[in-house]
Design an enzyme around this catalytic site. Structure first.
Site, PDB file in Angstrom:
ATOM      1  N   LYS A 137       4.943   7.990  -9.139  1.00 60.08           N
ATOM      2  CA  LYS A 137       5.666   9.070  -8.461  1.00 60.08           C
ATOM      3  C   LYS A 137       7.145   9.056  -8.841  1.00 60.08           C
ATOM      4  O   LYS A 137       7.855  10.043  -8.647  1.00 60.08           O
ATOM      5  CB  LYS A 137       5.536   8.938  -6.944  1.00 60.08           C
ATOM      6  CG  LYS A 137       4.124   9.096  -6.404  1.00 60.08           C
ATOM      7  CD  LYS A 137       4.107   9.313  -4.914  1.00 60.08           C
ATOM      8  CE  LYS A 137       4.826   8.248  -4.122  1.00 60.08           C
ATOM      9  NZ  LYS A 137       4.261   6.906  -4.231  1.00 60.08           N
ATOM     10  N   ASP A 180      -1.874  -0.739  -3.982  1.00 61.16           N
ATOM     11  CA  ASP A 180      -3.224  -0.364  -3.554  1.00 61.16           C
ATOM     12  C   ASP A 180      -4.289  -0.964  -4.473  1.00 61.16           C
ATOM     13  O   ASP A 180      -5.342  -1.402  -4.023  1.00 61.16           O
ATOM     14  CB  ASP A 180      -3.370   1.164  -3.560  1.00 61.16           C
ATOM     15  CG  ASP A 180      -2.507   1.826  -2.504  1.00 61.16           C
ATOM     16  OD1 ASP A 180      -3.053   2.198  -1.462  1.00 61.16           O
ATOM     17  OD2 ASP A 180      -1.293   1.953  -2.725  1.00 61.16           O
ATOM     18  N   LYS A 194       7.193   0.579   1.389  1.00 60.14           N
ATOM     19  CA  LYS A 194       7.559  -0.385   0.338  1.00 60.14           C
ATOM     20  C   LYS A 194       8.857   0.000  -0.356  1.00 60.14           C
ATOM     21  O   LYS A 194       9.761  -0.831  -0.515  1.00 60.14           O
ATOM     22  CB  LYS A 194       6.404  -0.472  -0.658  1.00 60.14           C
ATOM     23  CG  LYS A 194       6.696  -1.135  -1.976  1.00 60.14           C
ATOM     24  CD  LYS A 194       5.468  -1.086  -2.872  1.00 60.14           C
ATOM     25  CE  LYS A 194       4.932   0.309  -3.046  1.00 60.14           C
ATOM     26  NZ  LYS A 194       5.833   1.230  -3.768  1.00 60.14           N
ATOM     27  N   LYS A 241       0.836  -1.200   0.000  1.00 64.00           N
ATOM     28  CA  LYS A 241       0.000   0.000   0.000  1.00 64.00           C
ATOM     29  C   LYS A 241       0.876   1.257   0.000  1.00 64.00           C
ATOM     30  O   LYS A 241       1.945   1.276   0.594  1.00 64.00           O
ATOM     31  CB  LYS A 241      -0.883  -0.029   1.240  1.00 64.00           C
ATOM     32  CG  LYS A 241      -1.747   1.192   1.464  1.00 64.00           C
ATOM     33  CD  LYS A 241      -2.500   1.066   2.774  1.00 64.00           C
ATOM     34  CE  LYS A 241      -3.253   2.350   3.088  1.00 64.00           C
ATOM     35  NZ  LYS A 241      -2.323   3.476   3.370  1.00 64.00           N
TER      36      LYS A 241
END
Length: 292
Positions: A44, A130, A18, A13
């Site tokens: 990102k 996610d 992570k 998530k």
């Protein structure tokens, strides 16, 4: 004969740690003498920052937008301890599929036989977990990754995301998709956090690969734009990441998880909520814990 490259996908998530875990894993594996590529698959494009002193690198999609033909060497950058760093990138804001960069980058590297040419031991995909759909499911769906690991804390939404990932692995396993190596339990400091994670993996037929505590050492290192392995190599936290790397290097057999249905997951979570409330208010009894 070229050596076999082991390809691993780390899901989790957003905000769960992570990329922090993945970068420290890459750093620890490279310390052990392995040739590693970290493949950032988050729009990102910040997966590899701490391997390059906090610096961003041009992404595959951004480079393709600037020129019609791209050589893989133009989007591969060297980081800490010789780790090869790649960022798949994402679409322009408000346009297209967020997972498109993964599909495009993987196809580009396949066509140009990059992994074979670099003689890599490990390719580690850092993937947003996610929503396991579209491009984000590519490492699982197409069997690109041999082993999948998920980073999860004891928080419900993190476990919910991991359970969704298990559903994706379960589905694609029938057609040759990647299998689950286990859970990397992150931010595990309170005893109940470990108990919750242990119970979740038992219920879903998987295992914990490593327990990673929350540590200010990680924050300090990242503020310097570095992994803990590089910035604080002699700390207990760095040794945890080395332990994780050793376990993943020795990992051979992954399997199909048994995800919980949403009703089962909610019921399981509610029991743990009641348990924690009882523990907080001092009304807990031993038999309550055994009934979880």
């Amino acid at each position: 004969m070229a050596k076999k490259t082991t390809q691993i996908a780390i899901y989790g998530k957003g905000g769960i740690g992570k990329s922090t875990t993945t970068s420290n894993l890459s750093a620890a594996l490279s310390e052990m003498g392995y040739k590693v590529m970290q493949f950032g698959c988050d729009p990102k494009s910040d997966s590899t920052n701490t391997l390059r002193n906090g610096k961003y690198i041009p992404t595959v999609l951004d480079t393709l937008r600037e020129k019609s033909t791209v050589k893989a060497s133009e989007v591969i950058f060297e980081g800490f301890h010789g780790i090869y760093c790649v960022e798949a990138g994402g679409p322009a804001p408000g346009v297209g599929c967020a997972g498109r960069g993964i599909i495009t980058a993987v196809e580009l590297f396949k066509q140009q036989k990059v992994f074979e040419e670099l003689d890599l031991d490990y390719v580690i995909y850092d993937v947003l977990g996610d929503v396991v759909c579209g491009g984000f499911a590519v490492p699982i769906r197409e069997g690109i990754a041999e082993h999948v690991f998920t980073v999860s804390s004891a928080d419900f939404m993190s476990i919910y995301a991991s359970n969704n990932l298990f559903k994706g692995i379960h589905k694609y396993s029938r057609s040759g998709g990647a299998l689950l190596g286990g859970v990397i339990a992150n931010s595990i400091n309170a005893p109940y956090s470990k108990e919750i994670i242990d119970d979740f993996v038992a219920k879903t037929n998987t295992q914990v690969i490593e327990y990673v505590p929350r540590s200010v050492t990680v924050t300090q290192s990242e503020l310097q734009g570095k992994t803990t392995i590089e910035a604080a190599p002699n700390t207990a936290q760095a040794d945890v990441y080395r332990s994780l790397a050793g376990k993943i290097a020795n990992h051979r057999e992954s399997k199909v998880p048994a995800p919980l249905e949403i009703g089962e997951l909610r019921e399981w979570a509610a029991k743990w909520g009641d348990y924690l409330l009882a523990m907080e208010t001092g009304t807990i009894r031993t038999e309550q814990a055994s009934n979880l």
